[in-house]
Structures are given as C-alpha cells and as structure tokens.
Write an enzyme that holds these catalytic residues in place. Structure first.
Site, mmCIF file in Angstrom:
data_model
loop_
_atom_site.group_PDB
_atom_site.id
_atom_site.type_symbol
_atom_site.label_atom_id
_atom_site.label_comp_id
_atom_site.label_asym_id
_atom_site.label_seq_id
_atom_site.Cartn_x
_atom_site.Cartn_y
_atom_site.Cartn_z
ATOM 1 N N LYS A 1 66.548 16.407 71.537
ATOM 2 C CA LYS A 1 66.790 17.259 70.368
ATOM 3 C C LYS A 1 68.173 16.985 69.800
ATOM 4 C CE LYS A 1 66.441 22.172 69.035
ATOM 5 N NZ LYS A 1 66.157 23.539 69.551
ATOM 6 N N SER B 1 62.694 26.182 67.247
ATOM 7 C CA SER B 1 63.430 25.160 66.513
ATOM 8 C C SER B 1 63.271 23.751 67.081
ATOM 9 C CB SER B 1 64.920 25.524 66.497
ATOM 10 O OG SER B 1 65.440 25.542 67.828
ATOM 11 N N SER C 1 62.448 28.742 71.434
ATOM 12 C CA SER C 1 62.461 27.493 70.657
ATOM 13 C C SER C 1 61.882 26.292 71.373
ATOM 14 C CB SER C 1 63.892 27.174 70.201
ATOM 15 O OG SER C 1 64.326 28.122 69.266
#
Length: 503
Positions: free
Chosen positions: A79, A154, A178
């Site tokens: 990420k 996210s 997330s």
C-alpha cells in the site's frame, strides 16, 4: 497451468523445488498488471525494472540455499502509505508528489528479508481517508469482479491487485476496517492484527492509536504465513509489543470443536443487506456443524462506535497531517505571498476534499471549548467499547458477523453521501477502537456476483483462534466459492465483461 492460479504458499514451494523461477513469477504478475491496470488502476507505481533485479538476486540466494523460507521469491505489492527507501511514496495525495523516503517501513523490510519481490505501490484512499478508494488523487480503483463497482477502501488497491492476480499477496493498513472491508468487497482474505503486533515504523500515520498494518492474501494459509513474516517486536516503534508466540501457521487446523462463537444481534439486524445476512449466517452454520458452539448475544454500545471513531480518528489526523506544509517535502504551491499564504495555498491545493473535511472536523473537536464535549467523550466511549468486548470474550472465543452491511456499491454512490460511506465501516471500526484482531474471509456472492465476506473478531493476541476458524471454514467449503483467486484468463474475462457494464 498459469502460475497466477497458485497461492503464494504453492508458488513458494515450486520455486524452492526448482519447478518455477522467481523471474517467471514476476513476469506473469507484470503481464497480468499490463492487461488489467488500464481498467482497474490498482497500482500507483509499478517498478518492473526493480522487480526483475530483485528477482535475480533472490533466485541466486535460493539456489545457494541461503533463502529457504516458504514465501521466498513470491511477488507482492505494498500500500502506498508504507515507505520504501528511495521509492516514490504518495499516500495517493497530490501533496506528497515526488516524495522519496530515506528509510523503509519495518513491515516492508521484513517482506524483503524473507525474499519476497515488491512489485510496486498500490492505490488507496488519500491518506487512508475513505472506504471506496475513490478519494485517491490518482483516480479510483475498480473492483476486479465488476469494474462498475468500488473495491472498498482504504486498502482497495491492495485487495483488487490480489483478487485480479496482479500479485500473490499485499500489505494494507487498517484504521477502521480498511483491510477487512475491501477484502470482503473483493473476495480475498484480509487480517488486521492486534494493535502493536506489527510495527508501524514507516507507515504514514492517519490515526496513530488505531492504525495497524496487515496482510491481504488469496487464502487463509497464505494469510497466516504473511503475518508470521511481518509480525514481531520493533524497538523503533514505541507502540510495538513483544509477544511470546508468532507461530500463526500452527493454527491451520481443520477443527473448531469446543470453540464458542457469538453473533451480536446488532450486527445482523436493521441496516444489513438480506443477502449478506443469509450468507454470514450460513457460514456460521458451517462452523456449528463442525463442532463449534454458535449463539446470538447482545453487544452493547455498537451504535456509538461510528461517532466515537470519526471523532478520535479525525482528531489524530488533524495532528498527523500538520507536517505537510510545503516546506519539508512534497508539493508546494507555485504562487504565494509570504510564509502563511504559502502554507494556506499548498494545503488547499495539495489535499483532497475528504482529507480537508477530516482535518477540519479534527481541529474542531480539539479546539478550546469543544475538547471536553467531543474528544474526551469519544475517548471515554472508546474505553467503554473495549470493556464491552472484554465482557463478551469472557463467554466467547470469537465474535462472528458481516464485514460490511452491503456488497460493493457502484462507483460514485458513496462519495455523494459521506455519511453513507462512513456507515459502511459500522461493523469494523469497533475492533480498532478496542485494539483487537479482526479478519475477513470470503463466504459467498450476492445476486450480482459480488463477493460477500464474513468477519471474525478475536480477543487481544488471539489471532490463532480466528485463523483456526477461518481455515476450518475454508477446508469445508473448498470449491464452493469460486473467484477468490482469479486465474489470468478469468481475470481478463471478468475485467472485459465488467468494462462493458461500466460503459
């Protein structure tokens, strides 16, 4: 058979046995990304040259016998809020354009030390603020099962990349769901460990008391193996904890006899999509048939979790994002008059709407006259929620429920109504407030063919019980839920079909 059809664990075995090379695995992932990325947008950056260089170096170590781990040679993604020395790290925000960290996040370094190849950085909601991966400065990511829908957020880029076969596993961060919510939307396995289990060093902070890094994988066995690699005490992180046991793979046993599992009535009541409810209760019944004791119970204070979470997270975000001012690194406004005007214009131009909304909310609840009324009250609520979970775990080994109230919504539906987006995390945020481990496991699909995930919640440091229950469910239902790990042909087909619908 394409290597992309293998799990990370299976690929690692083939590489160790000399039946496949690291370069071959990297090439197949990059070729899959070339096919899928124009539509999915899972990655912010892909480093093909760097990946091949890593592959050759790792292959040499494997052949010499110095890298013998089960995941050596496996291509992974990270990420884009996790730092890699010298590589671009943007947090999917304009304000970090061109930022190259001087150090590597501890969790990423552990992947590298284990011999895994980092292909690139995945897309995300800007500074991890969002639940759909639509607030990214680099455009939204699309769900690989249907490109007209969001992948969740996210960590939507990480989950979409794993689901589409663009990597064999990925790292995400989980502040209020997330990892677990997008894993549910994308039909992959995602785990948020107990707070302090994985070092946050090198993670660009959103809510420091809530953030935790975790793995996203194709199945439960891979998830346990990834967690073993990244977990561990780190003196560089003051919130890192020393645990006695990091052998998570030992929990991979097809046996839930004696486990007591509770289902909160509030989690399966009003507001939950009927298809999601039926799928989650069917999954609970599978565990009951294998010997677990499953019953419903009342978990108090659930309705206060959302306001408490967004008050605390926004307050911490307003403090953590204060450093992005155009002076030290990243984007700076081109035209300004004086220092204060430069701050104002840089932050106005550099941050997106959702980030600005949360900074303003955080600044408000921390301001004089409102600190006691909102922030301190939220902290007290957080403590009460933790006490409720502690009481529940005096009776139950695990808590089971949905990961999200619905399957993946269509692109644009949530952004038009921020409150609706916030409520998509209603079943996940309490886990972060209480510092507990949580895990999403795919259990079914809805009538549109979109994945449905079951969430398992454990007491602090009880990841093994979650893994044990998830693995048992996966063993019992193997082959019944197709699409957890897409082959290259399947992914390309899904993408093409979804693209037509999106058009």
């Amino acid at each position: 058979m394409s290597l992309l059809e293998l799990t990370a664990f299976e690929l690692g075995k083939k590489i160790q046995a000399g039946e496949a090379t690291v370069r071959e695995a990297v090439r197949e992932c990059l070729e899959q990304a070339d096919r899928m990325e124009p539509e999915l947008n899972s990655y912010v950056t892909l480093d093909a040259e760097g990946a091949y260089a890593q592959a050759d170096a790792i292959q040499k170590k494997i052949e010499e016998g110095s890298l013998t781990g089960p995941l050596a040679g496996v291509p992974v993604a990270v990420k884009d809020n996790l730092c890699i020395k010298g590589g671009v790290t943007t947090c999917a925000s304009k304000i970090l354009t061109g930022f190259r960290p001087a150090y590597t996040a501890e969790a990423v370094q552990r992947l590298m030390d284990a011999g895994m190849v980092v292909l690139g950085k995945t897309n995300m909601d800007e500074f991890a603020m969002g639940s759909t991966t639509e607030t990214s400065y680099y455009g939204p990511t699309r769900n690989p099962h249907n490109a007209a829908h969001v992948p969740g957020g996210s960590s939507g880029g990480s989950c979409a990349a794993v689901a589409a076969g663009e990597c064999f596993g990925a790292l995400g961060s989980d502040t209020g769901g997330s990892i677990r919510q997008p894993s549910s939307y994308c039909g992959v396995v995602g785990l948020k460990p107990t707070y302090g289990t994985v070092s946050r060093y090198g993670l660009v902070a959103y809510g420091s008391s809530l953030d935790q890094i975790g793995p996203v994988t194709k199945n439960v066995s891979d998830c346990a193996a990834f967690l073993e690699v990244i977990a561990g005490h780190d003196p560089k992180d003051s919130t890192s904890m020393q645990r006695a046991d990091y052998d998570f793979s030992s929990a991979l046993t097809d046996d839930v006899k004696g486990l007591k599992i509770g289902i909160p009535r509030d989690y399966i009541g009003e507001g939950l999509d009927p298809e999601v409810r039926d799928a989650v209760l069917a999954a609970a019944n599978v565990l009951a048939e294998r010997g677990a004791s499953v019953e419903e119970f009342d978990l108090g204070l659930v309705k206060y979790a959302v306001p408490a979470y967004y008050t605390i997270a926004s307050a911490e975000a307003s403090s953590n994002l204060e450093r992005f001012d155009g002076v030290k690194y990243g984007y700076r406004a081109s035209e300004y008059e004086g220092l204060h005007n430069m701050y104002k214009k840089t932050r106005s131009e550099g941050f997106g709407a959702e980030v600005k909304r949360r900074i303003m909310l955080g600044s408000f609840v921390l301001s004089s006259g409102y600190y006691d009324a909102y922030y301190l009250k939220a902290l007290r609520t957080k403590a009460l929620i933790k006490q409720e979970f502690d009481r529940a775990f005096e009776t139950y080994d695990l808590i089971l429920g949905p990961a999200s109230p619905t399957t993946a919504p269509k692109l644009g539906e949530s952004l038009s109504d921020p409150l609706k987006m916030y409520l998509s995390d209603i079943y996940t945020i309490s886990v972060n407030l209480a510092g507990l481990p949580g895990m999403s496991v795919p259990v079914s699909r809805d009538s549109q063919g979109l994945p449905i995930g079951m969430q398992l919640i454990g007491s602090a440091f009880e990841e093994k019980k979650m893994i044990r229950a998830a693995y048992t469910y996966e063993c019992v239902t193997a082959g019944q839920y197709e699409g957890i790990a897409l082959s290259a042909a399947q992914a390309a087909g899904v993408g093409a079909a979804a693209g037509k619908e999106a058009d």
